[in-house]
Design a protein around this motif. Structure first.
Motif, PDB file in Angstrom:
ATOM      1  N   LEU A  85      48.403  32.941  42.552  1.00  0.00           N
ATOM      2  CA  LEU A  85      47.415  34.025  42.081  1.00  0.00           C
ATOM      3  C   LEU A  85      47.310  35.270  42.850  1.00  0.00           C
ATOM      4  N   PRO A  86      47.376  36.421  42.455  1.00  0.00           N
ATOM      5  CA  PRO A  86      46.880  37.644  43.391  1.00  0.00           C
ATOM      6  C   PRO A  86      45.419  37.760  43.592  1.00  0.00           C
ATOM      7  N   LEU A  87      45.176  38.039  44.644  1.00  0.00           N
ATOM      8  CA  LEU A  87      43.578  38.030  45.045  1.00  0.00           C
ATOM      9  C   LEU A  87      42.881  39.017  44.145  1.00  0.00           C
ATOM     10  N   ARG A  88      43.720  39.936  43.475  1.00  0.00           N
ATOM     11  CA  ARG A  88      43.040  40.793  42.532  1.00  0.00           C
ATOM     12  C   ARG A  88      42.654  40.196  41.179  1.00  0.00           C
ATOM     13  N   ALA A  89      43.162  39.005  41.003  1.00  0.00           N
ATOM     14  CA  ALA A  89      42.623  38.314  39.898  1.00  0.00           C
ATOM     15  C   ALA A  89      41.383  37.791  39.980  1.00  0.00           C
ATOM     16  N   PHE A  90      40.661  37.638  41.255  1.00  0.00           N
ATOM     17  CA  PHE A  90      39.282  36.971  41.210  1.00  0.00           C
ATOM     18  C   PHE A  90      38.422  38.285  41.220  1.00  0.00           C
ATOM     19  N   PHE A  91      38.663  39.502  40.903  1.00  0.00           N
ATOM     20  CA  PHE A  91      37.719  40.492  40.669  1.00  0.00           C
ATOM     21  C   PHE A  91      37.850  40.905  39.154  1.00  0.00           C
TER      22      PHE A  91
ATOM     23  N   SER B  21      39.652  46.271  49.740  1.00  0.00           N
ATOM     24  CA  SER B  21      40.821  46.787  49.070  1.00  0.00           C
ATOM     25  C   SER B  21      42.042  46.696  49.709  1.00  0.00           C
ATOM     26  N   ARG B  22      42.160  47.021  51.087  1.00  0.00           N
ATOM     27  CA  ARG B  22      43.220  46.822  51.794  1.00  0.00           C
ATOM     28  C   ARG B  22      43.581  45.157  52.102  1.00  0.00           C
ATOM     29  N   THR B  23      42.495  44.759  52.421  1.00  0.00           N
ATOM     30  CA  THR B  23      42.631  43.265  52.640  1.00  0.00           C
ATOM     31  C   THR B  23      43.508  42.303  51.310  1.00  0.00           C
ATOM     32  N   ILE B  24      42.937  42.670  50.016  1.00  0.00           N
ATOM     33  CA  ILE B  24      43.703  42.123  48.946  1.00  0.00           C
ATOM     34  C   ILE B  24      44.706  42.513  48.507  1.00  0.00           C
ATOM     35  N   ALA B  25      45.086  43.827  48.902  1.00  0.00           N
ATOM     36  CA  ALA B  25      46.303  44.676  48.447  1.00  0.00           C
ATOM     37  C   ALA B  25      47.593  43.853  48.507  1.00  0.00           C
TER      38      ALA B  25
END
Length: 473
Positions: A393-399, A378-382
């Motif tokens: 793209l935000p890394l959150r988009a991959f989840f 969570s910290r890594t992709i924040a």
């Protein structure tokens, strides 16, 4: 201090200020990291910018980076690298580190990312029922900016009525789930509970852990008045052991919600990584802005041997801090690349075909694969972004959370939303598809989705209801 913690960096590190610094660096965006390094260079004479140094090449990354290769008519580089479409080019130096100054600046405005956003995102990725998610949303809404739940549980239950009639035990169960989210200690109702939650994340062999937990759950509020000696007498423990436990408590964060500050809406998105496809394989490298390079100032380092004891002591302390910072930066880059490469492995279809090919993926899956904690992922992709052939793209988009399909697999919520959008775009404007009809069409494709779920996804995409989409021309 000798206490040790299994950290996001995949190794055992000392639980001291340098560990907290490493964790803080990990969750920073590129823009925040640049500001942090600028301040470090200005305040620490042992640090200087390595402006003329060549970018470091990531482990395993070939020297023939796509940014240096030419392209032929079919859009491939001389080395087989596949390039993005028009308007999606980038340039960079040798190795896997790239600059990213191209593109429409208006599309690179950073989105505000609050503590509530961060927690809600983790909530929706959790395997919870719709009822528990609704309770979780109410709990997250009640948290203050420090991450504490100041509202009593009966007040939360009252706020959920009349839609949900939940008892305090049920609300408490969901609260305990939220208390496992990142940042550690969030959702606590008291300072003692906040520190106890952070202690739970430490390795079981951390020196002073058991005694620190006893203090957090008991005489913590009396510590300022009674002192270490008074608490030692109350608990009938040696003063040295209590001192060790108190030092461990002092190393924790009493305001975990502050770790995730808001990003100014005037800030621009600076990609942390760049992704490209080379000979059919997706590859990733740190962007040039992801880790502004600083080095040890060798002149001041050599001066330590020649100056007086007082000056030498000061310079040695600054040198140690500089080394901690460099180690933290190195670990940040390695962890970020590990996570991005794992995402590429799982979500290659997303990059190839778009949102409709996004497979369900949670923090827990990536954490288990990389042998890290969920809070580390969570910290890594924040607030991290990646430049891809499909844009930044935000890394959150991959989840994405998933829904079971009739074929025995899973479809991500993002993929289902993409399918709904495509069905609506292809509908007859004179006779738009109702939510029930959309649900039937999805079911015929092997994705059993209820009408209410379709309506929820449609509203999330800001698409009007069928009776509002009617067009006579």
């Amino acid at each position: 201090m000798k206490a040790r913690l299994q950290t996001s960096l995949g190794q055992q590190l000392v639980m001291t200020p340098q560990l907290r610094q490493a964790i803080r660096l990990l969750q920073m965006s590129s823009a925040e990291l640049e500001l942090e390094l600028t301040e470090a260079v200005e305040t620490n004479p042992l640090l200087e910018w390595a402006e003329d140094a060549a970018p470091a090449e990531p482990a395993g990354e070939p020297a023939d980076a796509p940014a240096q290769a030419g392209t032929d008519d079919d859009g491939r580089g001389d080395d087989g690298a596949e390039w993005p479409g028009e308007g999606e080019q980038w340039s960079g130096g040798q190795g896997g580190s790239f600059d990213d100054n191209d593109g429409d600046a208006g599309e690179r405005i950073a989105e505000v990312d609050t503590l509530a956003d961060h927690l809600l995102w983790q909530l929706h990725l959790s395997h919870l029922s719709a009822r528990d998610r609704a309770i979780g949303v109410a709990l997250i809404d009640a948290l203050d900016e420090d991450g504490y739940l100041r509202e009593p549980l009966p007040a939360i239950a009252e706020a959920l009525r009349p839609d949900i009639a939940a008892g305090e035990d049920e609300i408490l169960t969901v609260l305990h789930r939220i208390q496992r989210f990142d940042p550690a200690g969030v959702g606590a109702r008291t300072l003692g509970e906040c520190l106890a939650l952070q202690l739970d994340a430490l390795s079981a062999d951390t020196p002073g852990l058991c005694l620190a937990r006893r203090i957090a759950e008991g005489p913590l509020e009396r510590l300022p008045r009674a002192g270490v000696a008074g608490i030692a007498a109350e608990l009938r423990q040696p003063v040295d052991a209590v001192e060790e436990a108190v030092q461990l408590l002092r190393s924790l964060d009493p305001r975990p919600g502050r770790q995730l500050g808001e990003v100014s809406q005037d800030d621009y998105i600076v990609p942390d990584c760049v992704v490209w496809r080379q000979r059919g394989v997706w590859k990733a490298a740190l962007a040039g802005h992801a880790g502004p390079r600083v080095v040890i100032h060798r002149g001041y380092e050599q001066l330590i041997r020649r100056c007086g004891e007082a000056d030498a002591s000061y310079l040695r302390a600054q040198l140690q801090e500089a080394r901690w910072l460099l180690k933290g930066l190195e670990a940040r880059g390695e962890t970020l690349l590990r996570v991005v490469n794992s995402l590429l492995h799982h979500q290659a279809g997303f990059l190839e075909f778009g949102a409709q090919a996004l497979r369900p993926l949670t923090l827990r899956e990536i954490a288990a694969e990389l042998d890290l904690h969920e809070s580390t992922i969570s910290r890594t992709i924040a607030r991290k972004h990646v430049r891809t052939p499909r844009g930044t793209l935000p890394l959150r988009a991959f989840f994405a959370s998933g829904i079971d399909t009739e074929g025995g697999g899973e479809a991500s919520s993002t993929a289902i939303q993409s399918m709904i959008r495509r069905l609506i775009e292809a509908e007859n404007p004179r006779k738009p598809l109702s939510d029930a009809k959309l649900a039937d069409l999805l079911k015929s494709s092997g994705i059993p989705v209820a009408r209410r779920t379709v309506a929820k996804y449609r509203e999330a995409m800001n698409i009007s209801a069928s009776h509002e989409r009617v067009r006579l021309v």
